[in-house]
Design a protein around this motif. Sequence first.
Motif, PDB file in Angstrom:
ATOM      1  N   ARG A 264       4.545   5.218  11.637  1.00 27.52           N
ATOM      2  CA  ARG A 264       5.816   5.542  11.014  1.00 27.52           C
ATOM      3  C   ARG A 264       5.577   6.116   9.620  1.00 27.52           C
ATOM      4  O   ARG A 264       4.787   5.592   8.843  1.00 27.52           O
ATOM      5  CB  ARG A 264       6.701   4.305  10.892  1.00 27.52           C
ATOM      6  CG  ARG A 264       7.266   3.777  12.195  1.00 27.52           C
ATOM      7  CD  ARG A 264       8.293   4.772  12.769  1.00 27.52           C
ATOM      8  NE  ARG A 264       8.973   4.224  13.933  1.00 27.52           N
ATOM      9  CZ  ARG A 264       8.539   4.342  15.178  1.00 27.52           C
ATOM     10  NH1 ARG A 264       7.404   4.966  15.419  1.00 27.52           N
ATOM     11  NH2 ARG A 264       9.226   3.827  16.186  1.00 27.52           N
ATOM     12  N   LEU A 265       6.264   7.198   9.300  1.00 26.74           N
ATOM     13  CA  LEU A 265       6.252   7.720   7.941  1.00 26.74           C
ATOM     14  C   LEU A 265       7.272   6.942   7.125  1.00 26.74           C
ATOM     15  O   LEU A 265       8.458   6.925   7.452  1.00 26.74           O
ATOM     16  CB  LEU A 265       6.619   9.203   7.930  1.00 26.74           C
ATOM     17  CG  LEU A 265       5.541  10.194   8.359  1.00 26.74           C
ATOM     18  CD1 LEU A 265       6.162  11.553   8.649  1.00 26.74           C
ATOM     19  CD2 LEU A 265       4.483  10.332   7.266  1.00 26.74           C
ATOM     20  N   LEU A 266       6.812   6.269   6.066  1.00 23.48           N
ATOM     21  CA  LEU A 266       7.702   5.559   5.156  1.00 23.48           C
ATOM     22  C   LEU A 266       7.698   6.286   3.823  1.00 23.48           C
ATOM     23  O   LEU A 266       6.648   6.390   3.162  1.00 23.48           O
ATOM     24  CB  LEU A 266       7.239   4.116   4.948  1.00 23.48           C
ATOM     25  CG  LEU A 266       7.409   3.129   6.100  1.00 23.48           C
ATOM     26  CD1 LEU A 266       7.110   1.711   5.613  1.00 23.48           C
ATOM     27  CD2 LEU A 266       8.804   3.191   6.689  1.00 23.48           C
ATOM     28  N   ALA A 267       8.856   6.793   3.435  1.00 25.10           N
ATOM     29  CA  ALA A 267       8.968   7.557   2.188  1.00 25.10           C
ATOM     30  C   ALA A 267       9.973   6.866   1.274  1.00 25.10           C
ATOM     31  O   ALA A 267      11.167   6.792   1.610  1.00 25.10           O
ATOM     32  CB  ALA A 267       9.411   8.992   2.471  1.00 25.10           C
ATOM     33  N   HIS A 268       9.518   6.351   0.139  1.00 21.25           N
ATOM     34  CA  HIS A 268      10.472   5.807  -0.819  1.00 21.25           C
ATOM     35  C   HIS A 268      10.806   6.866  -1.861  1.00 21.25           C
ATOM     36  O   HIS A 268      10.091   7.856  -2.019  1.00 21.25           O
ATOM     37  CB  HIS A 268       9.945   4.522  -1.457  1.00 21.25           C
ATOM     38  CG  HIS A 268       8.888   4.716  -2.500  1.00 21.25           C
ATOM     39  ND1 HIS A 268       9.141   5.254  -3.737  1.00 21.25           N
ATOM     40  CD2 HIS A 268       7.554   4.408  -2.496  1.00 21.25           C
ATOM     41  CE1 HIS A 268       8.037   5.290  -4.453  1.00 21.25           C
ATOM     42  NE2 HIS A 268       7.056   4.787  -3.714  1.00 21.25           N
ATOM     43  N   THR A 269      11.920   6.656  -2.558  1.00 22.46           N
ATOM     44  CA  THR A 269      12.403   7.656  -3.516  1.00 22.46           C
ATOM     45  C   THR A 269      12.404   7.116  -4.944  1.00 22.46           C
ATOM     46  O   THR A 269      13.081   7.668  -5.812  1.00 22.46           O
ATOM     47  CB  THR A 269      13.819   8.117  -3.139  1.00 22.46           C
ATOM     48  OG1 THR A 269      14.698   6.977  -3.102  1.00 22.46           O
ATOM     49  CG2 THR A 269      13.828   8.814  -1.787  1.00 22.46           C
ATOM     50  N   SER A 270      11.656   6.069  -5.204  1.00 22.45           N
ATOM     51  CA  SER A 270      11.577   5.493  -6.542  1.00 22.45           C
ATOM     52  C   SER A 270      10.726   6.371  -7.449  1.00 22.45           C
ATOM     53  O   SER A 270       9.652   6.833  -7.063  1.00 22.45           O
ATOM     54  CB  SER A 270      10.969   4.091  -6.465  1.00 22.45           C
ATOM     55  OG  SER A 270      10.593   3.629  -7.751  1.00 22.45           O
ATOM     56  N   GLY A 271      11.199   6.591  -8.670  1.00 22.98           N
ATOM     57  CA  GLY A 271      10.379   7.316  -9.628  1.00 22.98           C
ATOM     58  C   GLY A 271       9.287   6.451 -10.205  1.00 22.98           C
ATOM     59  O   GLY A 271       8.209   6.932 -10.554  1.00 22.98           O
ATOM     60  N   ARG A 272       9.540   5.160 -10.290  1.00 21.54           N
ATOM     61  CA  ARG A 272       8.601   4.238 -10.939  1.00 21.54           C
ATOM     62  C   ARG A 272       7.322   4.051 -10.142  1.00 21.54           C
ATOM     63  O   ARG A 272       6.230   3.939 -10.707  1.00 21.54           O
ATOM     64  CB  ARG A 272       9.306   2.894 -11.122  1.00 21.54           C
ATOM     65  CG  ARG A 272       8.407   1.770 -11.593  1.00 21.54           C
ATOM     66  CD  ARG A 272       9.199   0.469 -11.644  1.00 21.54           C
ATOM     67  NE  ARG A 272       8.362  -0.689 -11.923  1.00 21.54           N
ATOM     68  CZ  ARG A 272       8.785  -1.942 -11.909  1.00 21.54           C
ATOM     69  NH1 ARG A 272      10.061  -2.182 -11.605  1.00 21.54           N
ATOM     70  NH2 ARG A 272       7.965  -2.939 -12.157  1.00 21.54           N
ATOM     71  N   TYR A 273       7.434   3.976  -8.833  1.00 23.87           N
ATOM     72  CA  TYR A 273       6.297   3.605  -7.994  1.00 23.87           C
ATOM     73  C   TYR A 273       5.655   4.814  -7.321  1.00 23.87           C
ATOM     74  O   TYR A 273       6.326   5.797  -6.987  1.00 23.87           O
ATOM     75  CB  TYR A 273       6.737   2.632  -6.902  1.00 23.87           C
ATOM     76  CG  TYR A 273       7.185   1.287  -7.405  1.00 23.87           C
ATOM     77  CD1 TYR A 273       6.273   0.363  -7.910  1.00 23.87           C
ATOM     78  CD2 TYR A 273       8.530   0.931  -7.355  1.00 23.87           C
ATOM     79  CE1 TYR A 273       6.688  -0.881  -8.368  1.00 23.87           C
ATOM     80  CE2 TYR A 273       8.957  -0.319  -7.814  1.00 23.87           C
ATOM     81  CZ  TYR A 273       8.034  -1.211  -8.312  1.00 23.87           C
ATOM     82  OH  TYR A 273       8.445  -2.433  -8.761  1.00 23.87           O
ATOM     83  N   GLY A 274       4.358   4.691  -7.068  1.00 18.91           N
ATOM     84  CA  GLY A 274       3.667   5.610  -6.191  1.00 18.91           C
ATOM     85  C   GLY A 274       3.621   5.026  -4.796  1.00 18.91           C
ATOM     86  O   GLY A 274       4.572   4.369  -4.349  1.00 18.91           O
ATOM     87  N   THR A 275       2.494   5.185  -4.112  1.00 14.40           N
ATOM     88  CA  THR A 275       2.390   4.646  -2.760  1.00 14.40           C
ATOM     89  C   THR A 275       1.858   3.214  -2.730  1.00 14.40           C
ATOM     90  O   THR A 275       1.901   2.564  -1.693  1.00 14.40           O
ATOM     91  CB  THR A 275       1.485   5.537  -1.893  1.00 14.40           C
ATOM     92  OG1 THR A 275       0.192   5.645  -2.518  1.00 14.40           O
ATOM     93  CG2 THR A 275       2.087   6.917  -1.730  1.00 14.40           C
ATOM     94  N   GLY A 276       1.379   2.715  -3.873  1.00 15.60           N
ATOM     95  CA  GLY A 276       0.835   1.361  -3.901  1.00 15.60           C
ATOM     96  C   GLY A 276       1.856   0.310  -3.495  1.00 15.60           C
ATOM     97  O   GLY A 276       1.500  -0.693  -2.877  1.00 15.60           O
ATOM     98  N   VAL A 277       3.114   0.535  -3.809  1.00 12.63           N
ATOM     99  CA  VAL A 277       4.155  -0.429  -3.475  1.00 12.63           C
ATOM    100  C   VAL A 277       4.348  -0.553  -1.965  1.00 12.63           C
ATOM    101  O   VAL A 277       4.891  -1.540  -1.475  1.00 12.63           O
ATOM    102  CB  VAL A 277       5.482  -0.024  -4.164  1.00 12.63           C
ATOM    103  CG1 VAL A 277       6.077   1.211  -3.504  1.00 12.63           C
ATOM    104  CG2 VAL A 277       6.477  -1.169  -4.169  1.00 12.63           C
TER     105      VAL A 277
END
Length: 305
Positions: free
Chosen positions: A105-118
């Motif tokens: 599954r592709l999981l894409a978050h839209t937070s400016g604060r976080y990269g992919t580590g979260v």
Amino acid sequence: MNASHPPPRSARERPARLTVGVIGAGRVGPALAAALALAGHQPVAASGVSDASRRRAAALLPGVPLVEPAEVLQRAELVLLTVPDDALPGLVAGLAETGAVRPGRLLAHTSGRYGTGVLEPALRAGALPLALHPVMTFTGTPTDVQRLAGCSFGVTAPEELRLAAEALVIEMGGEPEWIAEEARPLYHAALALGANYLVTLVAQAEELLRAAGVGAPDRMLGPLLGAALDNALRSGDAALTGPVARGDAGTVAAHIAELRRHAPGTVAGYVAMARTTADRALAHGLLRPELAEDLLEVLSDGAAR
């Protein structure tokens, strides 16, 4: 198809169509999903709790069912995690712990604060992590989809997913800008400083103009602020004008006195911005050192009272 006749250029460059889900039907998620739908992807599920979320989903994603977050992950190949920054780590951890995350599954978050580590808990479950942050304010209306045209996105992803991430941004009408994982907090702070605090400054300026008797402060400020923003983006610190950059200590002292009388809550912000402006004007040779001494003394007095 004959190997000597490759598929048309548009077909070769067009990424595979994906089923899309949204977890967190706030202002951002439905707009991004609607933009992806215009590019040929298929929104299939969304989750939202509040009445406002349900209205937004109905307006931007008509016919798309509202289901539980785990069900969104079951139905969609690309899932947009569009929840507030502080809620994101807990959401990802919870989804991973319950086994809702499926490999691939592709999981894409839209937070400016976080990269992919979260997204690490989901990554361990086999998900493919993307951070796609649109550099835009959202209203929760269909207008947001149009505003994505030419909008920059702060993109962070593993190298093997970089092309996929950039392709998705381009399909939404945006312009991908690569942000290193470790630079995400600084990147986000810069955007907050430039955009969020601008709103505060404009709102304060409007309130003060109304107190001064101006009937339409928005009409007065519009051309001035538009020109100031354009000049700043074109020329940087060379665009600085006004009493601080000129070293007009008497004018600045009068400003502080009036603000303290009519709007004392604005004094600290005025003094802080004036000091920063003076420092930048000095560094760029716009403010003469002999004038800066009196100006900085006024600002120190203003901050001390």
